[in-house]
Design a protein around this motif. Structure first.
Motif, short mmCIF file in Angstrom:
data_model
loop_
_atom_site.label_atom_id
_atom_site.label_comp_id
_atom_site.label_asym_id
_atom_site.label_seq_id
_atom_site.Cartn_x
_atom_site.Cartn_y
_atom_site.Cartn_z
N UNK A 140 0.85 -1.41 0.13
CA UNK A 140 -0.01 -0.10 0.08
C UNK A 140 0.94 1.13 0.06
N UNK A 141 2.09 1.06 0.11
CA UNK A 141 2.97 2.33 0.04
C UNK A 141 3.05 3.11 -1.40
N UNK A 142 2.75 4.16 -1.28
CA UNK A 142 2.61 4.94 -2.56
C UNK A 142 4.00 6.06 -2.49
N UNK A 143 4.23 6.45 -1.57
CA UNK A 143 5.27 7.39 -1.57
C UNK A 143 6.00 7.77 -0.20
N UNK A 144 7.23 8.38 -0.27
CA UNK A 144 7.87 8.66 1.11
C UNK A 144 8.50 10.11 0.81
N UNK A 145 8.23 11.09 1.45
CA UNK A 145 8.72 12.32 1.27
C UNK A 145 9.23 12.99 2.51
N UNK B 297 8.39 13.25 8.15
CA UNK B 297 8.51 12.18 6.94
C UNK B 297 6.91 12.21 6.42
N UNK B 298 6.46 12.24 5.33
CA UNK B 298 5.15 12.25 4.60
C UNK B 298 5.30 10.93 4.12
N UNK B 299 4.32 9.97 4.74
CA UNK B 299 4.42 8.62 4.13
C UNK B 299 2.78 8.36 3.55
N UNK B 300 3.03 8.29 2.21
CA UNK B 300 1.61 8.21 1.44
C UNK B 300 1.30 6.77 1.23
#
Length: 190
Positions: free
Chosen positions: A71-76, A94-97
Motif C-alpha cells: 500500500x506504500x505510494x511514496x515517502x517524502x 516524513x510524509x508517508x503516502x
C-alpha cells in the motif's frame, strides 16, 4: 588509465539492498511501466538535493515499506531538516503516502513506533496520509511538503505530480500560507 594490477571498470555492478527496499523498488518499477534496472538507473541519475550522500534515506524507505507493504505510494522528507534549517531539537518529518484502502489509525503509528528510527541522530516522525485526488483540497501538510519536500520514494510519479500541482496552486495564489501564534496554516482563496 587503470591502476597497476587492475582492469578498467565495466560500468556494471551488483547492488545489494534489503528485501523490503527491493520489493518496494520492484513495485514502483512495475507501476512506472519500467524494468527494475531502468527504474533504478533513472532514480540514481535523478538529482535528489542534499540526500545524495545520506545513507539514512534507504533505511527510512525500507521502514515505510515494511510498515505499509504494497500500500506504500511514496515517502517524502520535509520540514526543517529537509530545508537544512534543523537545530539540535529538530526531528525528521516524513510524509508517508499510502493507498486509500489503508486505515489512517493510531495502530499504523504504533506499528512504526514499535522500533524507533533515527536518521543522522534525529528521530524520524512519520505523518501517514493518502494521496489527494485532483481537484480535492489539500491539507497544510501537503502544502508544507510541496514547498520543501524531497521525494525519497514513489510509485510512478504520482506523489511528485501531486506536489507540483500544490506548488502551482501556491504560485497562482489559490493556496495561501498565514501564521497564527508562530505556526503556519494554509487556506484556499476562492
Amino acid at each position: 588509465m587503470p591502476r597497476l594490477g587492475r582492469t578498467a571498470a565495466s560500468g556494471r555492478f551488483v547492488l545489494r539492498v534489503p528485501a523490503g527496499l527491493h520489493a518496494a523498488l520492484r513495485r514502483a518499477a512495475a507501476a512506472a511501466g519500467l524494468s527494475l534496472n531502468d527504474y533504478c538507473t533513472r532514480k540514481l541519475a535523478a538529482p535528489i538535493g542534499s540526500l545524495g550522500g545520506a545513507g539514512g534515506a534507504s533505511g527510512v524507505v525500507e521502514r515505510a515499506a515494511s510498515v505499509c507493504g504494497d500500500a506504500l505510494v511514496g515517502v517524502v522528507a520535509y520540514g526543517s531538516w529537509a530545508r537544512g534549517e534543523a537545530d539540535e531539537r529538530s526531528d525528521v518529518d516524513l510524509l508517508v503516502v499510502v493507498e486509500a484502502s489503508v486505515s489512517l489509525s493510531r495502530a499504523l503509528y504504533r506499528k512504526w513506533d514499535a522500533t524507533p528510527l533515527t536518521w543522522e541522530g534525529r528521530v524520524v516522525e512519520p505523518h501517514f496520509v493518502r494521496l489527494p485526488a485532483l481537484p480535492e483540497r489539500v491539507g497544510g501538510i501537503w502544502a508544507e511538503a510541496a514547498i520543501d519536500g524531497i521525494v525519497l520514494f514513489e510509485r510512478g510519479l504520482v506523489v511528485s505530480a501531486r506536489l507540483a500541482a500544490v506548488r502551482r496552486d501556491i504560485l497562482a495564489g489559490r493556496l495561501v500560507r498565514r501564521f497564527a501564534h508562530g505556526q503556519p496554516y494554509w487556506f484556499e482563496v476562492a
